[in-house]
Motif scaffolding. Structure first.
Motif, PDB file in Angstrom:
ATOM      1  N   ASP A 169     -12.575   3.445 -11.470  1.00 14.54           N
ATOM      2  CA  ASP A 169     -11.586   2.634 -10.970  1.00 14.54           C
ATOM      3  C   ASP A 169     -10.615   1.852 -11.626  1.00 14.54           C
ATOM      4  O   ASP A 169     -11.181   0.964 -12.501  1.00 14.54           O
ATOM      5  CB  ASP A 169     -12.574   1.550  -9.844  1.00 14.54           C
ATOM      6  CG  ASP A 169     -11.433   0.784  -8.907  1.00 14.54           C
ATOM      7  OD1 ASP A 169     -10.381   0.950  -9.079  1.00 14.54           O
ATOM      8  OD2 ASP A 169     -12.346   0.223  -8.150  1.00 14.54           O
ATOM      9  N   GLN A 170      -9.498   2.214 -11.420  1.00 16.37           N
ATOM     10  CA  GLN A 170      -8.518   1.818 -12.304  1.00 16.37           C
ATOM     11  C   GLN A 170      -7.448   0.861 -11.383  1.00 16.37           C
ATOM     12  O   GLN A 170      -6.368   0.315 -11.873  1.00 16.37           O
ATOM     13  CB  GLN A 170      -7.463   2.744 -12.758  1.00 16.37           C
ATOM     14  CG  GLN A 170      -8.122   3.885 -13.757  1.00 16.37           C
ATOM     15  CD  GLN A 170      -7.273   5.142 -13.747  1.00 16.37           C
ATOM     16  OE1 GLN A 170      -6.183   4.813 -14.141  1.00 16.37           O
ATOM     17  NE2 GLN A 170      -7.772   6.313 -13.530  1.00 16.37           N
ATOM     18  N   SER A 171      -7.786   0.463 -10.071  1.00 19.37           N
ATOM     19  CA  SER A 171      -6.929  -0.202  -9.118  1.00 19.37           C
ATOM     20  C   SER A 171      -6.740  -1.430  -9.542  1.00 19.37           C
ATOM     21  O   SER A 171      -5.417  -2.014  -9.039  1.00 19.37           O
ATOM     22  CB  SER A 171      -7.291   0.092  -7.927  1.00 19.37           C
ATOM     23  OG  SER A 171      -8.323  -0.654  -7.503  1.00 19.37           O
TER      24      SER A 171
ATOM     25  N   TYR B 238      -7.846   5.488  -4.099  1.00 21.03           N
ATOM     26  CA  TYR B 238      -7.210   4.340  -4.675  1.00 21.03           C
ATOM     27  C   TYR B 238      -7.156   3.995  -5.831  1.00 21.03           C
ATOM     28  O   TYR B 238      -6.660   3.450  -6.499  1.00 21.03           O
ATOM     29  CB  TYR B 238      -7.498   3.073  -3.721  1.00 21.03           C
ATOM     30  CG  TYR B 238      -9.002   2.799  -4.140  1.00 21.03           C
ATOM     31  CD1 TYR B 238      -9.419   1.992  -5.272  1.00 21.03           C
ATOM     32  CD2 TYR B 238      -9.941   2.884  -3.056  1.00 21.03           C
ATOM     33  CE1 TYR B 238     -10.724   1.748  -5.295  1.00 21.03           C
ATOM     34  CE2 TYR B 238     -11.388   2.721  -3.432  1.00 21.03           C
ATOM     35  CZ  TYR B 238     -11.641   1.974  -4.362  1.00 21.03           C
ATOM     36  OH  TYR B 238     -13.073   1.790  -4.719  1.00 21.03           O
ATOM     37  N   ALA B 239      -8.098   4.996  -6.784  1.00 15.22           N
ATOM     38  CA  ALA B 239      -8.104   4.811  -8.160  1.00 15.22           C
ATOM     39  C   ALA B 239      -7.112   5.745  -9.110  1.00 15.22           C
ATOM     40  O   ALA B 239      -7.228   5.664 -10.037  1.00 15.22           O
ATOM     41  CB  ALA B 239      -9.744   5.008  -8.573  1.00 15.22           C
TER      42      ALA B 239
ATOM     43  N   PRO C   4      -3.600   6.893 -10.473  1.00 20.41           N
ATOM     44  CA  PRO C   4      -2.437   6.052 -11.072  1.00 20.41           C
ATOM     45  C   PRO C   4      -1.571   5.952  -9.972  1.00 20.41           C
ATOM     46  O   PRO C   4      -0.883   4.855 -10.088  1.00 20.41           O
ATOM     47  CB  PRO C   4      -1.957   7.122 -12.257  1.00 20.41           C
ATOM     48  CG  PRO C   4      -2.888   7.956 -12.590  1.00 20.41           C
ATOM     49  CD  PRO C   4      -3.838   8.102 -11.464  1.00 20.41           C
TER      50      PRO C   4
ATOM     51  N   SER D 125      -1.806   5.470  -6.730  1.00 18.75           N
ATOM     52  CA  SER D 125      -2.274   4.540  -5.539  1.00 18.75           C
ATOM     53  C   SER D 125      -2.305   3.277  -6.444  1.00 18.75           C
ATOM     54  O   SER D 125      -1.868   2.174  -5.846  1.00 18.75           O
ATOM     55  CB  SER D 125      -3.464   5.167  -5.013  1.00 18.75           C
ATOM     56  OG  SER D 125      -3.548   6.081  -4.162  1.00 18.75           O
ATOM     57  N   THR D 126      -2.866   3.267  -7.591  1.00 16.94           N
ATOM     58  CA  THR D 126      -2.899   2.085  -8.407  1.00 16.94           C
ATOM     59  C   THR D 126      -1.581   1.358  -8.553  1.00 16.94           C
ATOM     60  O   THR D 126      -1.378   0.045  -8.531  1.00 16.94           O
ATOM     61  CB  THR D 126      -3.524   2.265  -9.790  1.00 16.94           C
ATOM     62  OG1 THR D 126      -4.946   2.710  -9.702  1.00 16.94           O
ATOM     63  CG2 THR D 126      -3.532   1.165 -10.580  1.00 16.94           C
TER      64      THR D 126
ATOM     65  N   ILE E 229      -0.774  -0.324  -5.286  1.00 19.54           N
ATOM     66  CA  ILE E 229      -1.517  -1.650  -5.054  1.00 19.54           C
ATOM     67  C   ILE E 229      -1.066  -2.634  -5.721  1.00 19.54           C
ATOM     68  O   ILE E 229      -0.720  -3.599  -5.295  1.00 19.54           O
ATOM     69  CB  ILE E 229      -2.811  -1.221  -5.259  1.00 19.54           C
ATOM     70  CG1 ILE E 229      -3.602  -0.268  -4.332  1.00 19.54           C
ATOM     71  CG2 ILE E 229      -3.861  -2.415  -5.789  1.00 19.54           C
ATOM     72  CD1 ILE E 229      -5.069   0.036  -4.759  1.00 19.54           C
ATOM     73  N   ARG E 230      -0.619  -2.565  -7.037  1.00 13.01           N
ATOM     74  CA  ARG E 230       0.101  -3.372  -7.886  1.00 13.01           C
ATOM     75  C   ARG E 230       1.387  -3.828  -7.144  1.00 13.01           C
ATOM     76  O   ARG E 230       1.523  -5.267  -7.251  1.00 13.01           O
ATOM     77  CB  ARG E 230       0.410  -2.881  -9.327  1.00 13.01           C
ATOM     78  CG  ARG E 230      -0.969  -2.497 -10.096  1.00 13.01           C
ATOM     79  CD  ARG E 230      -0.392  -1.958 -11.449  1.00 13.01           C
ATOM     80  NE  ARG E 230      -1.698  -1.710 -12.268  1.00 13.01           N
ATOM     81  CZ  ARG E 230      -1.761  -0.654 -13.035  1.00 13.01           C
ATOM     82  NH1 ARG E 230      -0.844   0.074 -12.911  1.00 13.01           N
ATOM     83  NH2 ARG E 230      -3.001  -0.419 -13.801  1.00 13.01           N
TER      84      ARG E 230
END
Length: 299
Positions: free
Chosen positions: A50-52, A67-68, A70, A72-73, A76-77
């Motif tokens: 998970d990178q989120s 969501y993990a 790039p 989606s991450t 999210i940011r």
């Protein structure tokens, strides 16, 4: 979540990393300030981290959450940078889409909850217009029917025949299979919502509410009213493979509190293949007969 948001966007997702990123991008561009996002993933297992950086919620597993990625991450940011809290996690094992929605509703704290499919992009003013509608009309839900823009040249006047606007706030009404009201389901096929909005013409910011059988894909609920009519707790009465669960929740809400579609919609369907592999069972065909005669007093 330290402070309950006015609107909480609830996104159940499965095996749609690209579509989910597009959906999150639409949320990141919304001009409504007070909303949070919760993503609940049931993607098939493929070991990846998970990178989120999102706040975890739910049951974790070795599944690859959409969501993990790039893309989606990154969205999210952006959402978090704009002050929107994002929670993301997995919810396994799958027990059907009604149970997945029930899980999301039980974790929600917002005054209103927007159930948003993971393949829907929203125009920037969509949440603001939906919020304005539900707070002015004080009904159980308002929905923006998803528009399939590949069908723009496919005009279906016969399917638009049941269209009828609400003259004021939506009122409670009895919508069941076999009733004349049930025939409104055709209003949301293909690009029909787009064509309806075009027929109405420019409205100078006015909200147009219309009568529905149900709305899929993008629906804003009054959370307390949804829970008062049982929410999605009926999932235990359904086989694991089913669709049409939102229909059951909405007909109960309409019977007690009323509900409406709004135009113009602002919700664009990405038209990706469904990830519900078995759609042969419609939830409203298999619930016990007494479902239509009662609505639980609590959830």
């Amino acid at each position: 979540m330290t402070t309950a948001p006015e609107v909480e966007v609830l996104i159940p997702t499965r095996n749609r990393p690209t579509e989910l990123a597009t959906t999150l991008a639409g949320l990141a561009a919304q001009d409504f300030p007070d909303f949070a996002v919760t993503v609940s993933d049931q993607s098939d297992a493929v070991a990846v981290g998970d990178q989120s950086g999102a706040v975890a919620v739910g049951d974790q597993s070795d599944a690859t959450p959409g969501y993990a990625t790039p893309a989606s991450t990154g969205m999210i940011r952006v959402l978090r940078h704009h002050g929107h809290e994002v929670r993301a996690g997995t919810h396994l094992p799958p027990r059907g889409i009604a149970e997945h929605r029930d899980h999301l509703l039980r974790t929600a704290r917002g005054r209103f909850v927007l159930f948003l499919d993971d393949d829907v992009w929203l125009e920037p003013d969509t949440i603001a217009r939906m919020y304005r509608a539900i707070t002015e009309w004080r009904c159980g839900f308002v929905g923006c029917a998803v528009q399939g823009l590949s069908y723009l040249d496919d005009h279906r006047p016969a399917e638009l025949a049941p269209f009828e606007t609400w003259p004021g706030a939506p009122e409670p009404e009895y919508v069941r299979p076999g009733t004349p009201e049930w025939r409104r389901w055709t209003l949301h096929n293909a690009a029909n919502p787009t064509h309806l909005a075009e027929q109405l013409g420019p409205r100078d910011g006015d909200l147009v509410g219309y009568k529905v059988a149900w709305v899929g894909g993008c629906v804003l609920y009054d959370r307390e009213k949804l829970m008062a009519t049982g929410g999605f707790g009926f999932w235990r009465q359904l086989p694991r493979a089913h669709s049409g669960e939102d229909v059951l929740a909405q007909v109960r809400l309409m019977a007690r509190y009323g509900g409406a579609g709004i135009l113009p919609s602002g919700a664009i369907h990405l038209e990706s293949p469904t990830t519900l592999r078995d759609r042969d069972v419609e939830a409203y065909d298999v619930v016990p007969p007494d479902f239509w005669n009662r609505a639980p007093a609590g959830h």
